[in-house]
Design an enzyme around this catalytic site. Structure first.
Site, PDB file in Angstrom:
ATOM      1  N   GLY A 168       0.827  -1.203   0.000  1.00 38.25           N
ATOM      2  CA  GLY A 168       0.000   0.000   0.000  1.00 38.25           C
ATOM      3  C   GLY A 168       0.859   1.249   0.000  1.00 38.25           C
ATOM      4  N   PHE A 169       0.270   2.361   0.418  1.00 39.26           N
ATOM      5  CA  PHE A 169       1.008   3.623   0.426  1.00 39.26           C
ATOM      6  C   PHE A 169       2.258   3.547   1.297  1.00 39.26           C
ATOM      7  CE2 PHE A 169      -3.269   5.415  -0.637  1.00 39.26           C
ATOM      8  CZ  PHE A 169      -2.921   5.966  -1.857  1.00 39.26           C
ATOM      9  N   VAL A 229       1.245 -13.239   4.573  1.00 35.66           N
ATOM     10  CA  VAL A 229       1.952 -13.291   5.849  1.00 35.66           C
ATOM     11  C   VAL A 229       1.128 -14.090   6.849  1.00 35.66           C
ATOM     12  CG1 VAL A 229       2.948 -11.937   7.735  1.00 35.66           C
ATOM     13  CG2 VAL A 229       3.000 -11.041   5.398  1.00 35.66           C
ATOM     14  N   GLU A 267     -18.519  10.404   0.118  1.00 36.77           N
ATOM     15  CA  GLU A 267     -18.091  10.316  -1.276  1.00 36.77           C
ATOM     16  C   GLU A 267     -18.826   9.201  -2.002  1.00 36.77           C
ATOM     17  OE1 GLU A 267     -13.636  12.156  -1.490  1.00 36.77           O
ATOM     18  OE2 GLU A 267     -13.776  10.056  -0.885  1.00 36.77           O
ATOM     19  N   ASP A 302      -2.013   2.329   7.903  1.00 38.56           N
ATOM     20  CA  ASP A 302      -3.227   2.134   8.695  1.00 38.56           C
ATOM     21  C   ASP A 302      -3.018   1.230   9.900  1.00 38.56           C
ATOM     22  OD1 ASP A 302      -4.573   3.765   6.976  1.00 38.56           O
ATOM     23  OD2 ASP A 302      -5.614   2.162   5.889  1.00 38.56           O
TER      24      ASP A 302
END
Length: 429
Positions: free
Chosen positions: A23-24, A89, A180, A310
Site C-alpha cells: 500500500g502507500f 503473511v 463520497e 493504517d
C-alpha cells in the site's frame, strides 16, 4: 531486478529490508531505499498496489480497475535493489527476526517495515460481515459494482422488486468514505442507470446515509458540514443522523431505534481496524489493534522494526494527537521509515517523523467538494473539487494511472457516462 529473498545466508554482505504490504506505506518505504546499500524485499498478498481513496469511483463505474490498481512488479521494475513477492503473511517472529508466510518460505530480515494496512471493523453489527459491502479493497469495489448493476437487472426482469427496496441503498458512515460513496451513487443512479433502464421508476429508488453521530464530517468545521449535507440532500440523499445500524439482512436494514429500512444493498464506510497480523508481534496494541511506534516510527525496544500506514499508531509530533488512517499519512510515514533505515545503514542517526498536513478533502459530486486545509482554512464547491483532484492525482502511483484518471474524470463529467457498468459472472437473482 536484484535483491535477496529466502532465508538469511551466512556471509551475506548487504542488510536485507523486508517490507510487508504494497500500500502507500510499503510503497513509500521501498522507494526511499532505492539508493541505500540494502536488499529490499516487498511482500504483499496481491501483486498490485491499489489506490484506496478512489475505490468508490471504481465501484460506481467512473474509473476502471487499471486507474486504481498498478502492478507492484511494474512499479519496481527499474529499482535494482528491490524484489517483489506475492505471498500471505502468517506470522512475525521479532526475536528470530523472521517473517513466516502461508505460501512461501520464511524470510529473515535485518530491518522490517510493517505496512500491512487494515481490515473493516463492523462493531459487532449482526449480519454485516455476511451482507454488507465494505469499500477497502479492489475486490470490495468490484463486488459492490456488480451487485448494484445486478439489482437493476433483477428489477428489470421483475419490477415488483422496486417496491421491496431492490434499488435502495443504505450507506453507513458520515465520514469521507460514506459521503463520497453516497454522492457518487447519486450520479450513477440519476444518469447512467436511469438512462439504461427507462422502464423502471428510478425516482422511487432511495439512497439513505446513516450516521451514528450528531453530524456529518465531524472532523470538519461547521460550514463544511452544512455544505456537505445540503449538497447531498439536493441530490436526493436521505440523511439520518444519530442512528446506528443494529442488523443487516439481505433485503432489510434494522436500526437501533427500531426503524427498518427496505434496502437490498448496504455499503459500509464506518470504520477500520489494523490487520489481525499485528497480534503476532506480541506487543501491546492500541485502539483498533494499531501498533504503537516512537517518534522515529520504530517499535519500542525493537530499533530494527518500523511500522507505518493504517496499521500504525502514530502520534503527531506537533499536536500530540494520533494521526488518522489516511493515504497521505501512510505515504509520508512509509517514506520516512525508508529514509530512516537508509540513515541507519549509513551509520547515521534516525530522525523524528513530522507529518506535513496538506488538509482533508472529500468530493461529493463533480464540481462539489470540501476541503479543510492546514491552519483551518476551508474551501467548498468547484475550487475544492479542483484541489481534491490535484492532490489525488499526485498520490496515484504513476503517470499512466494519472492520465487514465484524468481521461475518465473528464469524460464522466461531460457525458455522465459510466463505462464500468457491466455484469461479469453469475446473474443476480
Amino acid at each position: 531486478m536484484t535483491g535477496g529473498s529466502g532465508p538469511r545466508e551466512t556471509g551475506q554482505s548487504r542488510p536485507r529490508v523486508v517490507v510487508l504490504g504494497g500500500g502507500f506505506a510499503g510503497l513509500g518505504a521501498a522507494r526511499k531505499l532505492e539508493k541505500a546499500d540494502v536488499d529490499v524485499v516487498l511482500v504483499d498478498a496481491n501483486d498490485y498496489h491499489s489506490f484506496q481513496p478512489m475505490l468508490y469511483q471504481l465501484a460506481t463505474g467512473l474509473l476502471d480497475t487499471t486507474a486504481v490498481a498498478h502492478s507492484l512488479r511494474d512499479l519496481f521494475q527499474h529499482q535494482q535493489n528491490a524484489r517483489v513477492h506475492q505471498a500471505t503473511v502468517s506470522g512475525i517472529d521479532l526475536d528470530a527476526r523472521e517473517v513466516q508466510f502461508a505460501d512461501m518460505a520464511a524470510l529473515q530480515y535485518d530491518y522490517l517495515v510493517v505496512g500491512l494496512g487494515a481490515v473493516v471493523q463492523f462493531f459487532g453489527c449482526t449480519g454485516a460481515p455476511e451482507h454488507a459491502f465494505p469499500l477497502y479493497t479492489i475486490e470490495d469495489a468490484l463486488r459492490l459494482r456488480s451487485h448494484v448493476v445486478g439489482r437493476w437487472e433483477a428489477a428489470d426482469r421483475d419490477p415488483s422488486l422496486v417496491a421491496d427496496g431492490g434499488l435502495n441503498i443504505v450507506v453507513v458512515g458520515g465520514g469521507p468514505t460514506g459521503i463520497e460513496t453516497a454522492g457518487a451513487l447519486t450520479e450513477l443512479y440519476a444518469h447512467a442507470l436511469a438512462d439504461d433502464y427507462p422502464d423502471l421508476p428510478s425516482q422511487e429508488a432511495r439512497l439513505v446515509l446513516v450516521e451514528a453521530g450528531p453530524t456529518l464530517f465531524p472532523m470538519f468545521k461547521p460550514d463544511i458540514r452544512e455544505y456537505a449535507q445540503h449538497e447531498l440532500e439536493e441530490r436526493g440523499v436521505e440523511i439520518m443522523l444519530g442512528e446506528r445500524v443494529e442488523a443487516v439482512e439481505p433485503t432489510r436494514v434494522r436500526l437501533a431505534s427500531g426503524t427498518v429500512l427496505q434496502a437490498h444493498t448496504l455499503v459500509w464506510g464506518a470504520g477500520l481496524q489494523a490487520s489481525p497480523l499485528t497480534a503476532s508481534l506480541g506487543v501491546q496494541l492500541e485502539r483498533a489493534n494499531r501498533i504503537p511506534v516512537d517518534a522515529e516510527l520504530r517499535l519500542a525496544d525493537r530499533p530494527e522494526v518500523f511500522a507505518a500506514g493504517d496499521a500504525a499508531w502514530i502520534t503527531d509530533a506537533k499536536t500530540g494527537e494520533v494521526l488518522p488512517q489516511l493515504g497521505s499519512v501512510a505515504l509520508q510515514a512509509g517514506e520516512h521509515a525508508g529514509r530512516n533505515i537508509a540513515r541507519l545503514v549509513a551509520g547515521e542517526e534516525p530522525k523524528r517523523f513530522e507529518y506535513t498536513d496538506k488538509g482533508t478533502m472529500a468530493a461529493i459530486a463533480p464540481g462539489a467538494a470540501v476541503a479543510q486545509l492546514h491552519g483551518g482554512r476551508t474551501m467548498k464547491g468547484k475550487m475544492a473539487f479542483l484541489a481534491w483532484g490535484g492532490v489525488h492525482l499526485t498520490l496515484l502511483a504513476g503517470w499512466e494511472d494519472r492520465t487514465k484518471a484524468m481521461v475518465d474524470w473528464t469524460w464522466g463529467g461531460l457525458s455522465h457516462e459510466r463505462a464500468g457498468r457491466i455484469l461479469v459472472g453469475e446473474k443476480e437473482s
